[in-house]
Design a protein around this motif. Structure first.
Motif, mmCIF file in Angstrom:
data_model
loop_
_atom_site.group_PDB
_atom_site.id
_atom_site.type_symbol
_atom_site.label_atom_id
_atom_site.label_comp_id
_atom_site.label_asym_id
_atom_site.label_seq_id
_atom_site.Cartn_x
_atom_site.Cartn_y
_atom_site.Cartn_z
ATOM 1 N N SER A 10 30.175 13.826 19.989
ATOM 2 C CA SER A 10 31.612 13.581 19.663
ATOM 3 C C SER A 10 31.778 12.155 19.466
ATOM 4 O O SER A 10 31.043 11.398 19.445
ATOM 5 C CB SER A 10 32.424 14.218 21.082
ATOM 6 N N ASP A 12 34.953 9.178 19.436
ATOM 7 C CA ASP A 12 36.158 8.720 19.944
ATOM 8 C C ASP A 12 36.816 8.007 18.632
ATOM 9 O O ASP A 12 36.215 6.863 18.665
ATOM 10 C CB ASP A 12 36.036 7.753 21.322
ATOM 11 N N PHE A 56 37.764 13.066 18.962
ATOM 12 C CA PHE A 56 39.017 12.760 19.652
ATOM 13 C C PHE A 56 39.989 11.556 18.898
ATOM 14 O O PHE A 56 39.382 10.572 19.073
ATOM 15 C CB PHE A 56 38.672 12.255 20.995
ATOM 16 N N GLY A 82 40.114 16.801 18.843
ATOM 17 C CA GLY A 82 40.678 16.895 20.405
ATOM 18 C C GLY A 82 41.607 15.709 20.497
ATOM 19 O O GLY A 82 41.810 14.966 19.807
ATOM 20 N N HIS A 84 42.948 12.507 22.590
ATOM 21 C CA HIS A 84 42.489 11.060 23.328
ATOM 22 C C HIS A 84 43.662 10.414 23.654
ATOM 23 O O HIS A 84 43.416 9.000 23.897
ATOM 24 C CB HIS A 84 41.715 10.348 22.072
ATOM 25 N N ARG A 123 39.681 13.563 26.042
ATOM 26 C CA ARG A 123 38.725 12.718 26.659
ATOM 27 C C ARG A 123 39.700 11.410 26.739
ATOM 28 O O ARG A 123 40.495 11.017 25.871
ATOM 29 C CB ARG A 123 37.859 12.094 25.681
#
Length: 326
Positions: A10, A12, A56, A82, A84, A123
């Motif tokens: 993944s 960020d 994310f 996703g 964040h 996350r």
């Protein structure tokens, strides 16, 4: 034929302003961005490795043109998007429920408006997590959270960060630095995926960011880059050892990356404090390619959402454990 074990990757998508905000730089309010440089490069590396992963994103970016464009490009390339958070504050665990709801809703809305499906994964910035956050995520229908980092080095990382940061003015933007990256108690957190047990039952999966089994030291991209600065041979040996231990201990690696893993210092002005920023971008890209190839040698690599979809964690953990601290 025996199926290969799963691993996940993944990203960020922390932006330049988010790093500088956490570091206490007042210029962050200009919202400087390196997404136009970072996103195409990350997508190119993932494409070369034939990987589909999870990204994310931060809501405050997605409501802007470059962030919305990034979400569109990420989605078009087949990657999961996703949540964040909206404001990317690592002290998110201090928020009351109403503010948590607002952070999630605003980011969800921005992601959908940019053309991606409604997120199923979250996350927290700086691995920030609380009991209220878990319960809000479950109530909003999220499938999983990926905010835990089971390690003991949080206080040391916090000390390094705060030593290099300018003094903050006591305002809301800086008053959570004393809790960045969690405490020593994180070493007791599970390294395998599990389900949170709340008052309303179980369901929300927690997918920890993997640390090296047994010793609980990080193996995410930024940490590997710091080792690579010291010695490429050391970094390769360290990561290979981590993968062997994951196989031996039946830990499914969840590898975390950031835009800084492919950016040079000139592309991230004001981030001289961050590990690895003295390394040229071309060398970083080559190193990241090696890391992903090494991971793919032993594992079937997917995004975090796909990993959760393919597995059914039996372990459970009571959400009340988060009441005693991070």
């Amino acid at each position: 034929m025996t199926a290969r074990p799963l691993a996940s990757v993944s990203i960020d998508l922390d932006n330049l302003w988010a790093y500088r905000k956490t570091h206490g730089d007042p210029e962050w309010r200009r919202y400087p961005s390196f997404l136009p440089s970072a996103v195409p490069r990350l997508l190119e590396v993932l494409g070369e490795q034939r990987l589909t992963t999870t990204v994310f994103v931060v809501g405050a970016d997605v409501v802007r043109e470059d962030g919305a464009k990034a979400v569109s490009e990420i989605t078009a390339a087949g990657h999961e998007v996703g949540n964040h958070s909206f404001g990317h504050e690592p002290w998110l665990h201090r928020y009351p429920r109403a503010r948590l709801e607002d952070e999630l809703r605003r980011t969800d809305d921005a992601i959908v408006e940019a053309g991606a499906p409604l997120p199923l994964g979250f996350r927290g910035p700086g691995f920030s997590l609380s009991r209220d956050l878990v319960e809000v995520l479950a109530g909003r229908g999220y499938a999983y959270d990926a905010s835990t980092l089971p390690t003991w080095i949080g206080p040391f990382a916090r000390a390094y960060h705060n030593r290099t940061a300018p003094p903050h003015d006591g305002g809301d933007d800086g008053d959570g630095r004393d809790e960045l990256f969690g405490g020593f108690s994180r070493v007791l957190a599970p390294v395998h995926a599990y389900r949170w047990r709340t008052a309303t039952g179980t369901g929300l999966v927690e997918l920890p960011v993997t640390t090296m089994p047994l010793v609980r030291t990080p193996i995410h991209g930024s940490y590997l880059l710091r080792l690579h600065e010291i010695s490429p041979r050391l970094a390769r040996g360290y990561f290979k050892t981590a993968l062997r231990l994951c196989l031996a201990r039946k830990v499914a690696p969840s590898l975390l990356l950031h835009p800084t893993d492919v950016l040079g210092g000139a592309e991230a002005p004001g981030m001289e404090f961050f590990p690895g920023m003295a390394t040229p971008s071309g060398r970083k890209v080559a190193w990241l390619g090696w890391v992903l190839r090494a991971l793919r040698e032993h594992f079937d690599v997917v995004g975090t959402g796909e990993y959760v979809h393919r597995t059914d964690p039996r372990r459970e953990r009571a959400v009340t454990c988060l009441d005693a601290g991070r």
